[in-house]
Motif scaffolding. Structure first.
Motif, PDB file in Angstrom:
ATOM      1  N   LEU A 121       0.840  -1.206   0.000  1.00  0.00           N
ATOM      2  CA  LEU A 121       0.000   0.000   0.000  1.00  0.00           C
ATOM      3  C   LEU A 121       0.869   1.247   0.000  1.00  0.00           C
ATOM      4  CD1 LEU A 121      -2.802  -1.012   2.538  1.00  0.00           C
ATOM      5  CD2 LEU A 121      -2.935  -0.861   0.052  1.00  0.00           C
ATOM      6  N   LEU A 122       1.894   1.250   0.875  1.00  0.00           N
ATOM      7  CA  LEU A 122       2.772   2.418   0.955  1.00  0.00           C
ATOM      8  C   LEU A 122       3.545   2.602  -0.345  1.00  0.00           C
ATOM      9  CD1 LEU A 122       4.180   2.126   4.588  1.00  0.00           C
ATOM     10  CD2 LEU A 122       2.603   3.829   3.696  1.00  0.00           C
ATOM     11  N   ALA A 123       3.965   1.471  -0.947  1.00  0.00           N
ATOM     12  CA  ALA A 123       4.727   1.566  -2.194  1.00  0.00           C
ATOM     13  C   ALA A 123       3.919   2.300  -3.256  1.00  0.00           C
ATOM     14  CB  ALA A 123       5.111   0.169  -2.681  1.00  0.00           C
ATOM     15  N   ARG A 124       2.606   2.044  -3.280  1.00  0.00           N
ATOM     16  CA  ARG A 124       1.758   2.731  -4.257  1.00  0.00           C
ATOM     17  C   ARG A 124       1.667   4.229  -3.951  1.00  0.00           C
ATOM     18  NH1 ARG A 124       2.090  -1.508  -5.204  1.00  0.00           N
ATOM     19  NH2 ARG A 124       0.912  -3.293  -5.972  1.00  0.00           N
ATOM     20  N   LEU A 125       1.908   4.591  -2.672  1.00  0.00           N
ATOM     21  CA  LEU A 125       1.749   5.998  -2.283  1.00  0.00           C
ATOM     22  C   LEU A 125       2.986   6.839  -2.586  1.00  0.00           C
ATOM     23  CD1 LEU A 125      -0.140   5.784   1.124  1.00  0.00           C
ATOM     24  CD2 LEU A 125      -1.004   6.535  -1.087  1.00  0.00           C
ATOM     25  N   VAL A 126       4.138   6.179  -2.773  1.00  0.00           N
ATOM     26  CA  VAL A 126       5.351   6.945  -3.054  1.00  0.00           C
ATOM     27  C   VAL A 126       5.210   7.576  -4.434  1.00  0.00           C
ATOM     28  CG1 VAL A 126       7.826   6.783  -3.443  1.00  0.00           C
ATOM     29  CG2 VAL A 126       6.767   5.452  -1.626  1.00  0.00           C
ATOM     30  N   PRO A 127       5.420   8.896  -4.547  1.00  0.00           N
ATOM     31  CA  PRO A 127       5.233   9.544  -5.844  1.00  0.00           C
ATOM     32  C   PRO A 127       6.223   8.990  -6.868  1.00  0.00           C
ATOM     33  CG  PRO A 127       5.556  11.164  -4.102  1.00  0.00           C
ATOM     34  CD  PRO A 127       5.778   9.829  -3.492  1.00  0.00           C
ATOM     35  N   GLN A 128       5.780   8.909  -8.110  1.00  0.00           N
ATOM     36  CA  GLN A 128       6.602   8.360  -9.190  1.00  0.00           C
ATOM     37  C   GLN A 128       7.928   9.104  -9.306  1.00  0.00           C
ATOM     38  OE1 GLN A 128       4.417   6.051 -11.042  1.00  0.00           O
ATOM     39  NE2 GLN A 128       6.342   5.057 -11.525  1.00  0.00           N
ATOM     40  N   ALA A 183      15.173  -5.483 -11.031  1.00  0.00           N
ATOM     41  CA  ALA A 183      14.356  -4.303 -11.300  1.00  0.00           C
ATOM     42  C   ALA A 183      14.488  -3.361 -10.115  1.00  0.00           C
ATOM     43  CB  ALA A 183      12.901  -4.713 -11.497  1.00  0.00           C
ATOM     44  N   PHE A 184      15.215  -2.264 -10.295  1.00  0.00           N
ATOM     45  CA  PHE A 184      15.329  -1.264  -9.238  1.00  0.00           C
ATOM     46  C   PHE A 184      14.138  -0.321  -9.308  1.00  0.00           C
ATOM     47  CE2 PHE A 184      19.806  -2.487  -9.832  1.00  0.00           C
ATOM     48  CZ  PHE A 184      20.108  -2.807  -8.525  1.00  0.00           C
ATOM     49  N   PRO A 185      13.890   0.468  -8.250  1.00  0.00           N
ATOM     50  CA  PRO A 185      12.760   1.394  -8.294  1.00  0.00           C
ATOM     51  C   PRO A 185      12.904   2.383  -9.455  1.00  0.00           C
ATOM     52  CG  PRO A 185      13.622   1.218  -6.077  1.00  0.00           C
ATOM     53  CD  PRO A 185      14.569   0.478  -6.963  1.00  0.00           C
ATOM     54  N   GLY A 186      11.802   2.961  -9.831  1.00  0.00           N
ATOM     55  CA  GLY A 186      11.831   3.990 -10.867  1.00  0.00           C
ATOM     56  C   GLY A 186      12.099   3.442 -12.249  1.00  0.00           C
ATOM     57  N   GLY A 187      11.784   2.164 -12.491  1.00  0.00           N
ATOM     58  CA  GLY A 187      11.908   1.607 -13.832  1.00  0.00           C
ATOM     59  C   GLY A 187      13.336   1.400 -14.287  1.00  0.00           C
ATOM     60  N   GLN A 188      14.280   1.229 -13.343  1.00  0.00           N
ATOM     61  CA  GLN A 188      15.669   0.971 -13.707  1.00  0.00           C
ATOM     62  C   GLN A 188      15.888  -0.535 -13.707  1.00  0.00           C
ATOM     63  OE1 GLN A 188      17.944   3.275 -14.487  1.00  0.00           O
ATOM     64  NE2 GLN A 188      16.847   5.136 -13.901  1.00  0.00           N
ATOM     65  N   ARG A 219       5.663  -2.430  -9.146  1.00  0.00           N
ATOM     66  CA  ARG A 219       6.414  -1.667  -8.142  1.00  0.00           C
ATOM     67  C   ARG A 219       6.880  -2.546  -6.990  1.00  0.00           C
ATOM     68  NH1 ARG A 219       3.644   4.211  -7.539  1.00  0.00           N
ATOM     69  NH2 ARG A 219       5.734   4.729  -6.871  1.00  0.00           N
ATOM     70  N   ASP A 220       7.304  -3.757  -7.332  1.00  0.00           N
ATOM     71  CA  ASP A 220       7.731  -4.705  -6.303  1.00  0.00           C
ATOM     72  C   ASP A 220       9.019  -4.260  -5.612  1.00  0.00           C
ATOM     73  OD1 ASP A 220       5.592  -6.333  -6.822  1.00  0.00           O
ATOM     74  OD2 ASP A 220       6.658  -7.539  -8.308  1.00  0.00           O
ATOM     75  N   GLY A 221       9.895  -3.564  -6.356  1.00  0.00           N
ATOM     76  CA  GLY A 221      11.164  -3.136  -5.776  1.00  0.00           C
ATOM     77  C   GLY A 221      10.947  -2.167  -4.629  1.00  0.00           C
ATOM     78  N   MET A 222      10.082  -1.202  -4.863  1.00  0.00           N
ATOM     79  CA  MET A 222       9.750  -0.223  -3.824  1.00  0.00           C
ATOM     80  C   MET A 222       9.179  -0.931  -2.601  1.00  0.00           C
ATOM     81  SD  MET A 222      10.184   2.943  -3.981  1.00  0.00           S
ATOM     82  CE  MET A 222      10.233   3.746  -2.409  1.00  0.00           C
ATOM     83  N   GLU A 223       8.310  -1.901  -2.882  1.00  0.00           N
ATOM     84  CA  GLU A 223       7.677  -2.629  -1.783  1.00  0.00           C
ATOM     85  C   GLU A 223       8.734  -3.372  -0.964  1.00  0.00           C
ATOM     86  OE1 GLU A 223       4.551  -5.293  -3.024  1.00  0.00           O
ATOM     87  OE2 GLU A 223       4.876  -6.450  -1.196  1.00  0.00           O
ATOM     88  N   TYR A 229      13.311  -1.554   5.060  1.00  0.00           N
ATOM     89  CA  TYR A 229      13.787  -0.343   5.745  1.00  0.00           C
ATOM     90  C   TYR A 229      12.684   0.439   6.432  1.00  0.00           C
ATOM     91  CZ  TYR A 229      18.288  -1.103   3.628  1.00  0.00           C
ATOM     92  OH  TYR A 229      19.483  -1.642   3.277  1.00  0.00           O
ATOM     93  N   GLY A 230      11.430   0.160   6.075  1.00  0.00           N
ATOM     94  CA  GLY A 230      10.291   0.743   6.772  1.00  0.00           C
ATOM     95  C   GLY A 230      10.337   2.251   6.836  1.00  0.00           C
ATOM     96  N   LEU A 231      10.100   2.752   8.060  1.00  0.00           N
ATOM     97  CA  LEU A 231       9.972   4.188   8.258  1.00  0.00           C
ATOM     98  C   LEU A 231      11.234   4.941   7.875  1.00  0.00           C
ATOM     99  CD1 LEU A 231       8.019   4.678  11.557  1.00  0.00           C
ATOM    100  CD2 LEU A 231       7.374   5.320   9.243  1.00  0.00           C
ATOM    101  N   GLN A 232      12.371   4.313   8.138  1.00  0.00           N
ATOM    102  CA  GLN A 232      13.636   4.984   7.864  1.00  0.00           C
ATOM    103  C   GLN A 232      13.675   5.442   6.409  1.00  0.00           C
ATOM    104  OE1 GLN A 232      17.044   2.431   8.116  1.00  0.00           O
ATOM    105  NE2 GLN A 232      18.351   4.072   7.399  1.00  0.00           N
TER     106      GLN A 232
END
Lengths: 351, 365
Positions: A121-128, A183-188, A219-223, A229-232
C-alpha cells in the motif's frame, strides 16, 4: 448489629475505627465515633481499592488517601451498595476474561495482517518522481560496471520496444558474471552480463527481461525496500543509504505472489510480442539442473535464490506456448551478437 | 506512637500460587493486545505485591493505574522519541554530504544528542522513583517529591561523566552521591527522606572489580610467557597436534572462570552498595537497613536463571515477584513513627506514569 470499619481520612495517618451507619434511604452513610469526620458520604462515591473480593477496602472519589476497610463481610443492605472491585480493567471485566481475550486475539491478528499488507500500500503511495530519483541514485552507483556499445544499446532498445516497455523504463547491462537481473525502483532494469552469456537464445533474455518489467509495473522493488527499511526509508530521504538499498534489492526475496505476478506479466508480454515462451521455460529448467551440480552452485545461486524456482513456474511458461504459432526470435542474429559483445569479450561466465 | 523491634517492620506475605493467576492472565492479555495491556498488567502486579507487603501494622497500597502508565509512554514517544529520531536522520543526512563542515556538524549534533539522552536517563530514574512514591499509600498517606527531576538529570550527567572519565575510578562516588541527591529530594507524608551515604567502604570491592580484568590479563600474559619459556623447547618433539587443542580448552575454561569471577565480584560490589545506600537512609525518626549479602544476591540470581531456563522462559513472568519479595525480605526499619504527626504529603502528584523510564528500559532503584 453495628458495622465497624478501619478508616483513614487521608489527612493524617491515624487509624480510626468508627461505626458505619447507613442513612434511611440507604444511599448515604455516616462514620460515627472514634474522632472520624462523620460525613455524610454517598455510597456512589466509593471506589473499590482491594485487589480481590476478599478485601473490602474502598476509597472516596476526590479524596486521595481516604479509606474504609470492612473487617468482616458487611451486612447485605450495605453490601449491595458497594461497588465491585475491578479485576483485569474496566472493559475486560465488563465482557469477561475469555470473551475479551478471544475478541482481542482476533483484532490482534487483523492488525498484524494489516501491517504485513502495509508495504504494498505504501509503495503505491510513493510519488513516481521520488521513486525515479531513487532508482537513478542506486543505478548511478553501478556506473563503473555499466556496459555500452552503439549496436548493443540499439539491440537493447529494440528488445524493449518489442516487449512494449513504457517510456519510463531504462534498461542497462552491467559487467558481472552472476546470472541475474534486477528491477530497481523507478523503472531501472539491470541485466547482468552473466545472464546474457549463459542464454542460449535472445528469447531467454526476453523472457527474463519481461519478468523484470513485470516487477517494475507492479512496483515490487519499492515494496521490498519498504519492507526492509520501513519508516527509515520514508522519513529519511533516499540519499542516505544508496548502496545499502542497492544491495537489499540485489538480495531481495519477493513473495511468491509477486513472482507469480511478474511471471504472468512476462507471459502476457511475450505473447503480445509474438516471442516463444519455451526458451524461457528451458532456461528455468537448465538453471535448476545446473544448480544441482555442486561445481556450478556459486554462479547459479544468485538467480535461484532471488527467484525461487519451481516446476510450476517453468510449466506456466511452457503451457503458455501456442502450438503451431509462428513465433519470431526476439532479436535478429546481428542484434543478438551485438548484445552479447556489449561487455567486451572478457570471459564473464567462466564455466 | 510505635516502637519497632529489630525484625518485622517489613513483611512480605505473598504466595506465588496466589500471584500465578495474575501473572498468567497478564501474559495472555498482553499477547492478545500486542503489548498494550502490559501497562495494566504491571499495575495489577504491583497492586498485588504492595497489598501483600506489611509495614508495621498495615499493608502498603498501590494506587497507580494502567492508564497513566500508557499516557506517560505516549507523552515520551511524542515529545522525546519522535524528535530524537528526526535529529538522528538529520545527523545521517549531514554525514552523507561528505563535506568537512557537514561531518563536523553531524559529529557535534550526534554528541549533543548523546548527552541529551544520557541526561534523560537521569531524569527518568528520578521521575520513576517519584512516581512510585506518589502512588504508594500507607495509612492513607503517600510519598512524592516537589522536584521535577531535571536538575537531577544534569547532576546525573556530569557525575557519571566525571566518574567514568577518571578511568572509572570515581564511579562508586558518582553512584552514591546520586543516590543521596535522589532520595534527599523525596518525601513520604510530612517527612523528607534523608540520605547521607558515603562511598568510603565501597572502594575496596570496587577496586577488586576494577583490577580483576587487568590482573587477569597480566596473569595470562605471564602464564603464556612462562609456558613458552619452559614448555616449547621440550615439547617440539611430540608433534604440533597437542598444543592447539590444549590451548583452546584452556582458554575456554579460563574465559568461563573469568566470567564467573567477574560476575561474582560485581555482585559483591552491588550488594555492598545497596547495604550502604539503604543503611544511610532515614525518614523522620525511622532508619532503614538492607541485609542482603553477596550470597543472598547470588542465590536470587541463580534461582531466577534456573526458573527461567527450566520453564523455557515462561518463568520470567515471576521475576518481578521474586525481586520484590527479595527486596522486602531484606529490608529492615528501626525507630519510631508518630502517627499523629504523620500527615498527608503536600507534594504535587505527577499526572502520568514512568514513561521515560519505561522507554529507556531501565531497572528499578
Amino acid at each position: 448489629m453495628e458495622t465497624r470499619v478501619w478508616h483513614y481520612d487521608g489527612r493524617s495517618g491515624e487509624r480510626r475505627m468508627p461505626v458505619l451507619v447507613p442513612s434511611a434511604d440507604e444511599r448515604r452513610f455516616t462514620l460515627q465515633g472514634d474522632g472520624a469526620d462523620p460525613g455524610p458520604y454517598a455510597f456512589a462515591d466509593l471506589e473499590p481499592h482491594g485487589t480481590s473480593h476478599h478485601e473490602r477496602a474502598f476509597g472516596l472519589k476526590g479524596r486521595p488517601g481516604w479509606r474504609i476497610t470492612f473487617l468482616e463481610f458487611p451486612p447485605s443492605e450495605i453490601a449491595v451498595q458497594l461497588p465491585k472491585p475491578a479485576r483485569y480493567g474496566a472493559w475486560i471485566d465488563r465482557f469477561g476474561l475469555w470473551r475479551s481475550a478471544g475478541v482481542l486475539a482476533i483484532l490482534a491478528v487483523l492488525v498484524v495482517a494489516f501491517t504485513l499488507k502495509l508495504p504494498p500500500l505504501l509503495a503505491r503511495l510513493v510519488p513516481q518522481s521520488v521513486e525515479q530519483r531513487m532508482g537513478r541514485l542506486i543505478v548511478g552507483n553501478l556506473g563503473t560496471y555499466a556496459c555500452a556499445s552503439p549496436q548493443g544499446d540499439a539491440a537493447l532498445k529494440a528488445l524493449g520496444a518489442r516487449l512494449r516497455q513504457d517510456g519510463d523504463v531504462t534498461i542497462r547491462v552491467v559487467h558481472a558474471p552472476m546470472i541475474n537481473a534486477v528491477a530497481f525502483p523507478g523503472g531501472q532494469v539491470v541485466l547482468f552480463d552473466g545472464l546474457i552469456q549463459n542464454a542460449k537464445s535472445p528469447d531467454e533474455v526476453a523472457g527474463v527481461l519481461a519478468h523484470e518489467l513485470g516487477h517494475v509495473a507492479h512496483r515490487d522493488g519499492m515494496e521490498a525496500l519498504i519492507r526492509q527499511y520501513g519508516l527509515q526509508l520514508l522519513l529519511g530521504g533516499f540519499d542516505g543509504n544508496v548502496s545499502g538499498y542497492g544491495n537489499a534489492l540485489l538480495n531481495a526475496r519477493y513473495s511468491r505472489k509477486a513472482e507469480a505476478g511478474a511471471d504472468g506479466y512476462a507471459i502476457g508480454r511475450l505473447q503480445a510480442a509474438n516471442i516463444s515462451p519455451l526458451p524461457t521455460a528451458a532456461l528455468f529448467a537448465r538453471l535448476a539442473e545446473q544448480d544441482a551440480q555442486p561445481g556450478n552452485a556459486a554462479v547459479m545461486m544468485t538467480y535461484l535464490s532471488s527467484h525461487p524456482l519451481s516446476t510450476a513456474r517453468e510449466q506456466a511458461f511452457r503451457a503458455s506456448a501456442k502450438p503451431g504459432a509462428a513465433y519470431k526470435p526476439a532479436l535478429s542474429p546481428e542484434q543478438w551478437q551485438a548484445l552479447r559483445a556489449m561487455c567486451g569479450d572478457s570471459p564473464a561466465t567462466a564455466p | 506512637m510505635q516502637e519497632q523491634a529489630e525484625r518485622g517492620a517489613f513483611e512480605f506475605y505473598g504466595a506465588w500460587r496466589e500471584y500465578a493467576p495474575i501473572a498468567f492472565t497478564n501474559l495472555l492479555l498482553t499477547i492478545v493486545t500486542l503489548g498494550i495491556y502490559n501497562f495494566w498488567g504491571r499495575t495489577r502486579t504491583r497492586q498485588y505485591l504492595w497489598s501483600r507487603t506489611r509495614f508495621i501494622d498495615d499493608r502498603l497500597e498501590w494506587t497507580g493505574t494502567g492508564r497513566e502508565l500508557l499516557l506517560g509512554y505516549i507523552v515520551v514517544v511524542v515529545l522525546v522519541f519522535v524528535p530524537v529520531a528526526g535529529l538522528n536522520l538529520l545527523v545521517g543526512a549531514l554525514a552523507m554530504r561528505g563535506t568537512p563542515e557537514g561531518a563536523a556538524a553531524a559529529g557535534l549534533l550526534f554528541f549533543g544528542l548523546y548527552l541529551f539522552l544520557f541526561l534523560l536517563g537521569g531524569v527518568a530514574i528520578f521521575r520513576a522513583l517519584r512516581y512510585r512514591l506518589s502512588r504508594t499509600y500507607w495509612h492513607g498517606i503517600r510519598g512524592g517529591s516537589d522536584d521535577q527531576g531535571f536538575r537531577y538529570g544534569l547532576s546525573y550527567l556530569w557525575r557519571m561523566m566525571l566518574g567514568s572519565a577518571a578511568f572509572g575510578l570515581l564511579v562508586p562516588w558518582a553512584l552514591v552521591t546520586l543516590w543521596n541527591e535522589r532520595w534527599n529530594a523525596m518525601s513520604f507524608g510530612p517527612y523528607p527522606f534523608r540520605s547521607g551515604a558515603s562511598s568510603d567502604g565501597l572502594m575496596r570491592r570496587y577496586l577488586l572489580f576494577y583490577l580483576l580484568p587487568v590482573a587477569l590479563v597480566i596473569g595470562g600474559i605471564v602464564a603464556v610467557a612462562l609456558s613458552l619459556w619452559f614448555g616449547v623447547t621440550p615439547q617440539t618433539a611430540p608433534g604440533p597436534v597437542a598444543p592447539p587443542l590444549f590451548l583452546i580448552v584452556g582458554f575456554f575454561v579460563f574465559y568461563l572462570l573469568f566470567l564467573a569471577l567477574f560476575g561474582l565480584i560485581s555482585l559483591s560490589f552491588y550488594a555492598a552498595y545497596f547495604r550502604q545506600a539503604i543503611g544511610a537512609l532515614t525518614l523522620g525518626h525511622l532508619e532503614f537497613e538492607f541485609t542482603a549479602r553477596t550470597k543472598d544476591w547470588l542465590k536470587l540470581m541463580l534461582g531466577t536463571v534456573a526458573l527461567v531456563v527450566c520453564t523455557l522462559g515462561i518463568g520470567s513472568i515471576f521475576i518481578g515477584y521474586r525481586n520484590w519479595a527479595f527486596f522486602i525480605r531484606h529490608l529492615r526499619a528501626y525507630g519510631t513513627l508518630d502517627l499523629e504527626q504523620f500527615t498527608q504529603s503536600d507534594t504535587r502528584a505527577p499526572g502520568q506514569g514512568e514513561g521515560l523510564f519505561d522507554s529507556l528500559d531501565m531497572g528499578a532503584f
